[in-house]
Design a protein around this motif. Structure first.
Motif, PDB file in Angstrom:
ATOM      1  N   GLY A   1      -0.212   7.927  -6.201  1.00 21.40           N
ATOM      2  CA  GLY A   1      -0.679   9.064  -5.215  1.00 21.40           C
ATOM      3  C   GLY A   1      -1.499  10.337  -6.207  1.00 21.40           C
TER       4      GLY A   1
ATOM      5  N   ASN B   1     -10.313   0.139   1.472  1.00 20.73           N
ATOM      6  CA  ASN B   1     -10.834   1.776   0.804  1.00 20.73           C
ATOM      7  C   ASN B   1      -9.724   2.153  -0.044  1.00 20.73           C
ATOM      8  N   LYS B   2      -7.963   1.371   0.375  1.00 23.35           N
ATOM      9  CA  LYS B   2      -7.257   2.127   0.089  1.00 23.35           C
ATOM     10  C   LYS B   2      -7.446   1.618  -1.945  1.00 23.35           C
TER      11      LYS B   2
ATOM     12  N   TYR C   1       0.455  -6.219  -5.667  1.00 21.93           N
ATOM     13  CA  TYR C   1      -0.604  -6.249  -4.644  1.00 21.93           C
ATOM     14  C   TYR C   1      -2.318  -6.733  -5.390  1.00 21.93           C
TER      15      TYR C   1
ATOM     16  N   GLN D   1     -10.044   2.597  -4.401  1.00 20.96           N
ATOM     17  CA  GLN D   1      -9.889   4.247  -4.705  1.00 20.96           C
ATOM     18  C   GLN D   1      -7.911   3.922  -5.636  1.00 20.96           C
ATOM     19  N   HIS D   2      -7.192   3.037  -5.408  1.00 19.73           N
ATOM     20  CA  HIS D   2      -6.582   2.320  -6.908  1.00 19.73           C
ATOM     21  C   HIS D   2      -7.835   1.280  -8.063  1.00 19.73           C
TER      22      HIS D   2
ATOM     23  N   TRP E   1     -18.106   2.340   1.137  1.00 23.45           N
ATOM     24  CA  TRP E   1     -17.211   2.983   1.029  1.00 23.45           C
ATOM     25  C   TRP E   1     -18.485   3.707   0.593  1.00 23.45           C
TER      26      TRP E   1
ATOM     27  N   ARG F   1      -8.714  -0.099   6.947  1.00 21.67           N
ATOM     28  CA  ARG F   1      -8.868   1.159   6.305  1.00 21.67           C
ATOM     29  C   ARG F   1      -8.306   0.001   4.503  1.00 21.67           C
ATOM     30  N   SER F   2      -7.618  -0.791   4.713  1.00 22.30           N
ATOM     31  CA  SER F   2      -7.051  -1.354   3.456  1.00 22.30           C
ATOM     32  C   SER F   2      -7.910  -1.211   2.240  1.00 22.30           C
TER      33      SER F   2
ATOM     34  N   GLU G   1       0.673   3.908  -3.010  1.00 24.08           N
ATOM     35  CA  GLU G   1       0.310   5.398  -2.655  1.00 24.08           C
ATOM     36  C   GLU G   1       1.786   6.005  -3.558  1.00 24.08           C
TER      37      GLU G   1
ATOM     38  N   GLU H   1       0.865  -1.278   0.324  1.00 20.45           N
ATOM     39  CA  GLU H   1       0.097   0.026  -0.239  1.00 20.45           C
ATOM     40  C   GLU H   1       0.555   1.229  -0.035  1.00 20.45           C
ATOM     41  N   GLU H   2       2.009   1.670   0.611  1.00 25.02           N
ATOM     42  CA  GLU H   2       2.633   2.430   0.867  1.00 25.02           C
ATOM     43  C   GLU H   2       3.472   2.629  -0.785  1.00 25.02           C
TER      44      GLU H   2
END
Length: 1740
Positions: A1428, A1484-1485, A1451, A1488-1489, A1556, A1481-1482, A1424, A1420-1421
């Motif tokens: 991002g 949610n991320k 991922y 978005q991705h 979400w 909140r995984s 981002e 996730e990092e």
């Protein structure tokens, strides 16, 4: 009835009801109704076309089609009439003459009507149709001619020119030219009647219906008709013979006597007035007696309109004025000239004719010549007013801005002035007064005004004045030689006095202007122009040709010079005038006087204006007398050094003395900028010299002047043939030549010093322009200067350019190189045959070398490089076009070929430098091709010199890196058994230089294609070159993991179109190459043995040809190979490998072999294994094994794999044991030699071993039909119990070991093929072996897990490999873990952590496998940082196989595993997992991705159906193919995988995604809803409904049904007397929108309870992450508990909790009510109180 206001249907030919009634009446009665037509058939009047079919006697004359067309012609609609007229013309052209003649009785009336139609298109089409009618009927038109001729004549004068032209053409078609007057005379009475009616009777109201036609249209038609009638009257009068005119003697006076006729002169419409005056002119011309009789009407109508200045009226008006003055002697008695005519004329003249001077003023001379004396008395006043008015017209705005207007006024003024001078050439006082007035008050002021006006300076005034003076001098006898006593007229004292007075007045004016210190320069230029024109009036000062009028008196038999044509003489190109036509000498005296005065101003005041004036005078009057006036007395300043024979003559020449005394001194003054006038003085001086030698001596003496002066002198000589003739000796001489060579040498030396060298101003300004001029200018096919000096200058430029090319600071020499480029470009483009000079070819070669080198080397700017290219290829074009180029040693083309070849064979070119070199050579080749057949021949020779020899090809081919072998070796296309290089050789070095072979192939390939384009064929000697180019192309294809320089090189090849496809299209390349390969094969009587004994080269040939060989030859090859294998004992191992390779390749390409043959080969392999086990590489160190032995084992694996697939029945028990044991032993060898996997041959060994494992796995998992019974009895058991475990317990650790030893996937040595093959083999690893794997134990500190050690070790070992930057590793790990994911939730279900502790107040959550989650957090990092910057909803394009690609792939694969794990979990665990995902909140991320990775349009490319239709294939409808091998869909793999993850998440986690989506901002939520509704909701809804329909789950006392069309699920619950029906409706945006629960039938349930149950079901379906069936099961369980007596939780009003499915167990001690633990926790935390929700007592 008919409906007047209704729209008529298009194409409806059925008549209205009234028309049908009339037809019926006619048919029944047999008579024509009398209301149709305009008279009976017996009348001689023109009848109208019958509209009905009942009357046979009339209808028999008119064809039915013509009747319909003629009826349409009577319609009002313009379009209908236009189409009808056009159709009529076509019918007249196509039908028979007799049919067309039937129309003639009805045509005149229709023609007379539509020929004056308002629409001009109709009028034009009418005349065209009339022409077709005339051509068809011819003489049959005669009876109807009188009724047509009037309107026909008017049509010929139509104001619309195309219509008038069409009518004239029709008239000419009817009557020849000699018959036209006769035809008009025949109809003259009828024509005059019509014209008289039109002019005297018709009005706008009578011509058109005021009720239907707008006023504007009525007026336009009336104006047009009256105008055409006047013009027709003019045409009639002009055409009729005198006899016919006399016959109209009684009719015409009647017309002329009408007052309305003469009122047209004052009509408000200009077209009518103009046509009226034209008609009046015709009357005056053809009927003068009639006009004289009507003089009282004619004269006022014409003369009093003299001030009409409308452009349409003025030309015919003045024609009429002149006719009136000529034909009516007493015209002035009918008008008051002084009050009514002349004041209007003076005003008109003072206003310059109001912009119509070119039309008005040519009429003034005839006008005043016809004026009687009583009108012009007194003459002095009259003509003073006349000329003052006309000259004042020059000041009008129009005349001041229009040269043509002012010229017309000037010409009229001079014509009238000369006329009055001739008329007043007498001795009486009145005449002398008029003469003085004309000369002093009119002519000289006009000349003075013209001198100060730029517009008048360039007009005809000066030439007119000169022409007048020549005439006066001739009449005065001035300058005509000895006096002739018999020709007294030649010595007229009046004209002698006029000439003297003129020159006296002109002299005063000129002296005054020259002596004025503040005089404007334009005035001095005008004065010089006046003198120059007087010297030669034929100078093209006024280029417009004008008519000249000759004035002569009766005594002048020869006429004056006025009668001579203007412009017979020609002015010399240098400006020196010929002999002057003025012979009196006054002009020369005036010029000398003005020159002396100007010299005073130049000498005393340095007046630049007077110097320019003096230069013009010297150029126009180059005479010794003039130069003598300009010299200072007693001065002689000629240089002493000169040729003695010419020195005396030059010393006495005043022009030469003036040159050195004044001009040279002025030229040496540095502050003078405009030196062109001084250069003109030099050539004026040369004009006064006698011989060419004297002129050369003078120019040699002034050669030391500034370079700018020399440049102007040479430019003047090149532009002027006379100046060239004067200076040719100097130009070709050594003085100037050596001077220019020295200049070039100095310029180059200064340029080479760069910025350090100071460039003198006098050198820098004009020096390069001078060099360029002498090299580029060509006169009479020769250079301006001597050829030897041209050669020296070119040598100097070439040497300088070569030095600049080799210097390190070439970038500082930009000015020098730029100047040389300009000079060379001009030289090459202008000088024919310039490249015949050897130095010119050397210069061109240097230019080409600079163009063909990279800018990083030459450090030249883009603009400078563009200049170089222009200069170079200008020279190439000149070489090919004008010279006879040959390819000999030392020539340009040979030198270029040699230099380019050396550049290519030296491996020092980068991609950019190669691109520049190819572009330069390609441009050269195109230039040669553009020269035609000769250029193509030169290009072939150039290509031959450019191509390396066979030895050079071999050398540069062997210098290529060996990486290309790897791809073809591993793919099986190539068998190479040579010794392989060391590890370092396989690594690409970070070099920007290209191998020489690649550079040479790119350039030669491009030139070859150019040659093929030019002549469509290739030479026989080009085949070898083509083969080498194709080898380079294939090398690029086969090379993997190449550095960036190779990618750039491949892109360059694509840009150059150097591709295999291009060669296939351009010629027969395929055939040529195959012919080279198979020449021996085709010419051998026994083809197969010709390749034996097999070598490495012949092996490759056989493998290439094998697919195209006939079956018999393949069988022959198999027989030879089997014989060689069976007979081999000891010796060359390569022989075994090559024969085995050919054998298995023939088998793979469709050849058949007997079972005995296969059995014999297999037995031979067993024999080798038993007797020669060292051949099988069991337990061997692969680092020390040769490539040949590795290849032998590979071929044995391939053979055994083929036998297993195609002929397993031939294998016996022992052979199966040999095969399986060998396979396992080879695998053991591979696992022990992972460090050697960098070697391509070792990689091939491992890949083929894995391929054999895959083949065996497929075979044993699903044996072919009928084969399983023939296998040994215990073979399958051994495979499953022993060999499977042996394979995978080695393969899985090998996978991990490879990733540990080869950590950098970007390393060229990284074993991608091994990983792909091992991954394919591991796909067959069963779950049981995975759960009981033998991997080394690996655990993480603080890792909470319920999994067994082996499974946890498997996750901890493989999960981190999802981050490994190698796609095969990621996909292999995913496929392995995806098998064990469904097994993992059961361990959490059995653990204590999953059991809900009733005493816990907080909702329990449980993490999915920790190993996966930790990897997910790390990814996730990374994501981002990658995504991002991309907004949600925008599509992020990811480069395939990049680091970002691998990270995103890992991922998404990790989430794919988590969703698989989540789907396999039971409901109670799913709640805890989802709670964990919500807290972390995984999810949610992820979402978005996903909306950054999914495309806006996820449809597959190449779709025919519209997006969104049911037939559209999308990433959601198509299954995801995660193949280990790279494929063409890599760029779509990540978007497809993202869509797959999103689909799975919507299906398995609908409640979390809904939560979400509701929390997103409007833009994001709108984007998500639109995308989901369009591409996913329909599929999910259909699948959900289908799963309900196909569900086998049964509920006690509840039935479930589904309706797919309405997306509804109906649940019916019944217990005893209670009946409940619930309708569940899926939304359009399912699962984002909430599922609605609607009430069906209910029996025996209270309303409140019913509402509670509906709310509970809605809550379950909305908040549970499962299917509808799971939600219904939960709801039924809740209802069942309610009926069992369990009370609801008083917080959520439900028995079973909606999330954790627990019962209410926490009871209040006061009120005894029970609550869910999770509900109480939420109550306490949200209210910040610890009281009971019901009784408000403290809850313990």
């Amino acid at each position: 009835m008919g409906g007047k206001n209704k729209q008529r249907t298009k194409g409806n030919v059925r008549p209205s009801s009234s028309g049908r009634a009339a037809e019926l009446l006619a048919r029944d009665s047999g008579l024509l109704p009398c209301f149709v037509g305009f008279g009976s058939s017996t009348s001689h009047d023109l009848g109208y076309v019958p509209a009905l079919h009942g009357s046979e006697d009339i209808d028999s004359l008119v064809d039915a089609d013509f009747r319909l067309v003629l009826r349409k012609l009577s319609k009002r609609d313009t379009v209908t009439k236009l189409k009808a007229v056009q159709e009529f013309g076509i019918m007249c052209q196509e039908r028979e003459a007799e049919v067309v003649k039937g129309v003639l009785p009805y045509w005149p009336r229709i023609y007379c009507k539509i020929s004056v139609d308002h629409d001009r298109r109709v009028r034009e089409a009418t005349q065209q149709a009339f022409e077709q009618l005339i051509l068809k009927v011819k003489r049959s038109l005669a009876p109807y001619l009188k009724s047509i001729m009037g309107h026909w004549l008017i049509a010929q004068c139509d104001t619309y020119p195309p219509a008038a032209s069409a009518a004239t053409v029709a008239f000419q078609a009817a009557f020849p030219l000699n018959k036209q007057a006769e035809a008009l005379g025949f109809c003259k009475e009828e024509v005059l009647n019509i014209l008289q009616d039109n002019l005297l009777k018709e009005t706008p109201e009578t011509l058109s219906d005021s009720q239907c036609v707008p006023e504007e249209e009525r007026l336009a038609k009336y104006t047009r008709l009256v105008t055409s009638s006047f013009l027709a009257l003019k045409k009639l009068l002009a055409t009729l013979s005198q006899q016919d005119l006399d016959a109209l003697a009684e009719r015409l006076p009647h017309l002329a006597a009408q007052s309305k006729f003469w009122k047209y002169s004052r009509h408000k419409t200009p077209q009518i007035r103009g046509a009226f005056f034209e008609a009046v002119s015709a009357l005056c011309d053809r009927t003068p007696k009639l006009v004289q009789a009507q003089a009282s009407c004619v004269c006022p109508a014409v003369l009093l309109s003299i001030d009409d200045t409308d452009p349409v009226v003025l030309p015919p008006l003045w024609e009429a004025v002149l006719h009136v003055l000529s034909n009516i002697p007493d015209c002035w008695t009918h008008v008051n000239a002084r009050k009514g005519v002349l004041p209007k004329l003076w005003l008109l003249l003072r206003e310059g004719g109001k912009g119509l001077a070119t039309i008005l003023h040519p009429n003034l001379l005839p006008f005043i010549s016809k004026l009687p004396k009583d009108i012009t008395v007194p003459q002095l006043d009259f003509y003073c007013i006349f000329f003052t008015s006309i000259i004042q017209g020059l000041s009008s705005e129009r005349a001041a801005s229009s040269p043509s207007e002012s010229a017309a006024i000037v010409c009229a003024t001079m014509e009238c002035l000369r006329f009055r001078v001739l008329q007043n050439a007498s001795e009486d006082e009145d005449s002398r007064s008029v003469q003085r007035m004309l000369l002093v008050d009119q002519l000289l002021p006009l000349v003075d005004r013209a001198v100060g006006s730029v517009l008048l300076q360039h007009g005809p005034l000066f030439a007119q004045v000169t022409d007048m003076l020549v005439s006066w001098e001739k009449r005065a006898g001035l300058g005509s030689g000895p006096t002739d006593e018999d020709s007294a007229v030649s010595r007229d004292p009046i004209f002698r006095e006029l000439v003297a007075d003129f020159w006296e007045g002109l002299g005063r004016m000129c002296v005054y202007r020259v002596d004025q210190e503040e005089e404007r320069e334009e005035a001095l230029v005008g004065l010089a122009t006046l003198l120059r024109v007087m010297q030669n009036p034929a100078r093209p000062n006024w280029r417009k040709k004008t008519a000249k009028i000759c004035f002569s008196d009766p005594g002048d038999s020869e006429g004056g010079p006025e009668g001579e044509e203007e412009g017979k003489g020609s002015i010399p190109a240098d400006g020196h005038e010929g002999p002057s036509l003025l012979r009196s000498g006054h002009l020369e005296q005036l010029v000398c006087q003005l020159a002396e005065l100007a010299m005073v101003h130049v000498t005393e005041r340095d007046s630049e204006r007077h110097l320019r004036f003096l230069s013009v005078l010297l150029a126009s009057f180059p005479s010794h007398q003039l130069f003598r006036v300009l010299l200072e007395p007693g001065t002689e300043d000629f240089p002493e050094d000169g040729e003695q024979e010419h020195r005396a003559a030059l010393a006495r020449n005043p022009a030469v003395i003036f040159l050195f005394q004044k001009v040279v001194v002025w030229l040496k003054q540095d502050w003078r900028e405009d030196t062109e006038l001084l250069v003109n003085m030099i050539f004026s001086v040369l004009h006064c010299c006698g011989s060419r030698e004297e002129k050369t001596i003078i120019l040699n003496h002034i050669t030391e002047l500034r370079w700018g002066i020399l440049l102007q002198i040479i430019q003047k000589a090149c532009d002027d043939p006379v100046a060239l003739e004067a200076s040719v000796g100097w130009l070709k001489g050594p003085v100037l030549g050596e001077k220019l060579v020295g200049l070039a040498r100095e310029l180059c030396a200064v340029g080479l010093r760069g910025p350090r060298g100071s460039v003198p101003t006098h050198i820098h300004t004009h020096s390069w322009a001078l060099i360029s001029l002498v090299l580029s200018q060509q006169l009479n096919s020769e250079a301006v200067i001597g050829d030897v000096y041209v050669q020296k200058i070119i040598d100097q430029l070439h040497a300088t350019l070569s030095d600049a090319k080799d210097l390190s600071d070439a970038g500082n020499m930009r000015p020098l190189v730029s100047f040389i480029c300009d000079v060379a470009s001009n030289f090459f483009s202008s000088m024919k045959g310039c490249l015949l000079l050897a130095s010119a070819e050397e210069l061109l070669l240097t230019l080409f070398q600079l163009c063909a080198q990279d800018q990083d080397v030459t450090r030249l700017s883009d603009s400078l490089l563009q200049k170089l290219r222009h200069a170079c290829f200008t020279g190439v074009c000149s070489l090919v076009t004008h010279a006879e180029p040959k390819l000999k040693d030392g020539t340009f083309l040979h030198s270029v070929a040699t230099w380019v070849r050396n550049q290519l064979l030296t491996p020092a070119l980068t991609v950019k430098s190669l691109q520049v070199l190819v572009a330069a050579v390609q441009s050269l080749a195109e230039s040669l091709v553009g020269a035609g057949q000769r250029g193509s021949h030169l290009l072939s020779q150039f290509m031959s010199h450019l191509t390396p020899s066979e030895e050079e090809w071999r050398r540069i081919r062997e210098a290529l890196p060996p990486q290309w072998v790897k791809s073809s070796l591993l793919s099986g296309r190539l068998r190479v058994t040579c010794s392989y290089p060391c590890m370092d050789v396989w690594k690409f070095r970070a070099s920007t230089k290209l191998p020489a072979h690649l550079s040479t192939s790119a350039l030669l390939g491009r030139i070859l294609l150019t040659i093929m384009d030019s002549d469509g064929q290739q030479g026989a000697d080009m085949k070898y070159t083509v083969s080498e180019v194709l080898f380079a192309l294939q090398w690029c294809v086969e090379t993997e993991n190449s550095p960036a320089v190779m990618s750039d090189y491949c892109a360059l090849l694509r840009d150059l179109n150097v591709t295999w496809e291009a060669f296939c299209k351009k010629g027969t390349t395929n055939c040529d190459v195959l012919e080279t390969l198979t020449v021996e094969h085709h010419h051998s009587s026994s083809p197969s043995p010709s390749f034996f004994p097999l070598t490495e080269a012949s092996l490759s040939t056989v493998l290439v040809l094998c697919p195209s060989l006939p079956a018999k030859e393949k069988e022959s090859l198999i027989a030879l190979c089997v014989a060689a294998l069976l007979n081999w004992q000891n010796g060359d191992q390569d022989l075994v490998q090559t024969n085995l390779a050919v054998l298995q390749h023939c088998l793979r390409t469709g050849a058949t072999a007997d079972a005995e043959v296969l059995l014999a080969v297999t037995a031979t392999l067993m024999e080798w294994r038993n007797g020669k086990e060292d051949l099988f590489l069991f337990n061997s160190d692969l680092k020390k094994v040769s490539a040949g032995l590795l290849s032998l084992n590979v071929e044995m694996m391939r053979f055994l794999s083929w036998v297993t697939t195609h002929s397993p029945a031939v294998l016996r028990d022992t052979q199966w044991d040999m095969l399986l044991c060998s396979m396992l032993a080879w695998l053991e060898t591979a696992t022990e030699n992972t460090a050697a996997f960098w070697n391509p041959w070792v990689q091939l060994f491992v890949c083929e071993n894995c391929h054999l494992i895959v083949t065996l796995s497929k075979f044993f998992s699903s044996p072919p039909t009928g084969v399983a019974d023939q296998l040994p009895s215990n073979l399958t058991t051994e495979w499953e119990e022993f060999f499977m475990e042996g394979i995978h317990t080695r393969l899985l650790p090998m996978l991990v070991k490879i990733t540990e030893e080869f950590t950098d996937p970007d390393d060229p040595l990284f074993p991608f093929p091994v990983l792909r093959s091992a991954g394919e083999a591991l796909c067959y690893m069963p779950v049981s072996l995975l759960t009981e794997n033998k991997l080394p134990a690996r655990f993480m500190a603080d890792q909470r897990t319920n999994l067994p050690e082996q499974l946890q070790t498997l996750l901890n070992t493989l999960a981190p490999l999802l981050l490994f930057k190698a796609r095969p590793v990621q996909l292999t790990v995913f496929q392995i873990l995806n098998k064990v994911m469904p097994q993992l939730p059961e361990f959490d279900n059995d653990s204590d952590n999953a059991k809900c502790d009733e005493d816990d107040e907080e909702e329990p959550c449980l993490s999915p496998p920790a190993a996966l989650m930790s990897i997910l957090f790390d990814m996730e990092e990374l994501l981002e940082g990658i995504l991002g910057g991309v907004q949600v909803g925008e599509f992020a394009v990811v480069q395939p196989l990049s680091d970002e690609y691998c990270c995103i792939l890992g991922y998404l694969l990790a989430w794919k595993l988590i969703l698989t794990f989540f789907k396999a979990s039971p409901s109670q665990l799913r709640v805890q997992y989802s709670l964990y995902l919500r807290k972390s909140r995984s999810l949610n991320k992820l979402l978005q991705h996903l909306f950054r990775l999914m495309p806006e349009n996820p449809t597959l490319p190449g779709q025919v159906a519209e997006p969104g239709s049911k037939d559209t294939r999308t990433f959601f409808t198509e299954s995801l193919d995660l193949s280990l091998h790279s494929h063409d869909w890599l760029e779509r793999e990540v978007p497809h995988l993202a869509c797959s993850v999103y689909y799975s998440a919507l299906k398995d986690l609908p409640a979390m995604i809904r939560l979400w989506w509701n929390g997103q901002e409007k833009r994001v939520s709108s984007t998500v809803e639109k995308f989901t509704s369009k591409y996913v909701s329909g599929m999910l809804s259909s699948q959900e409904i289908a799963s309900v329909q196909a569900s086998t789950q049964s509920f006690e006392s509840m039935t479930v049904k589904a309706r797919s069309t309405t997306r509804e699920v109906i649940a019916t619950y019944s217990v005893d007397d209670i009946f409940i029906e619930l309708v569940i409706q899926l939304p359009q945006n399912y699962p984002l929108g909430s599922i609605s629960v609607e009430s069906g039938r209910r029996v025996g349930v209270a309303v409140q309870q019913w509402r509670n149950w509906m709310l509970q079901l809605s809550t379950y379906l909305t908040h549970q992450n499962g299917s509808i069936m799971e939600g219904l099961a939960l709801w039924k369980n809740n209802v069942d508990k309610r009926f069992e007596g369990v009370e609801d939780c008083m917080i959520c009003f439900s028995v079973i909790h909606g999330s954790n499915y627990s019962l209410p167990k926490k009871a209040c001690r006061t009120c005894k009510k029970k609550f869910h633990s999770a509900c109480l926790y939420k109550w306490f935390t949200s209210s910040n109180k610890s009281t009971c929700p019901l009784c408000r007592d403290t809850f313990f």
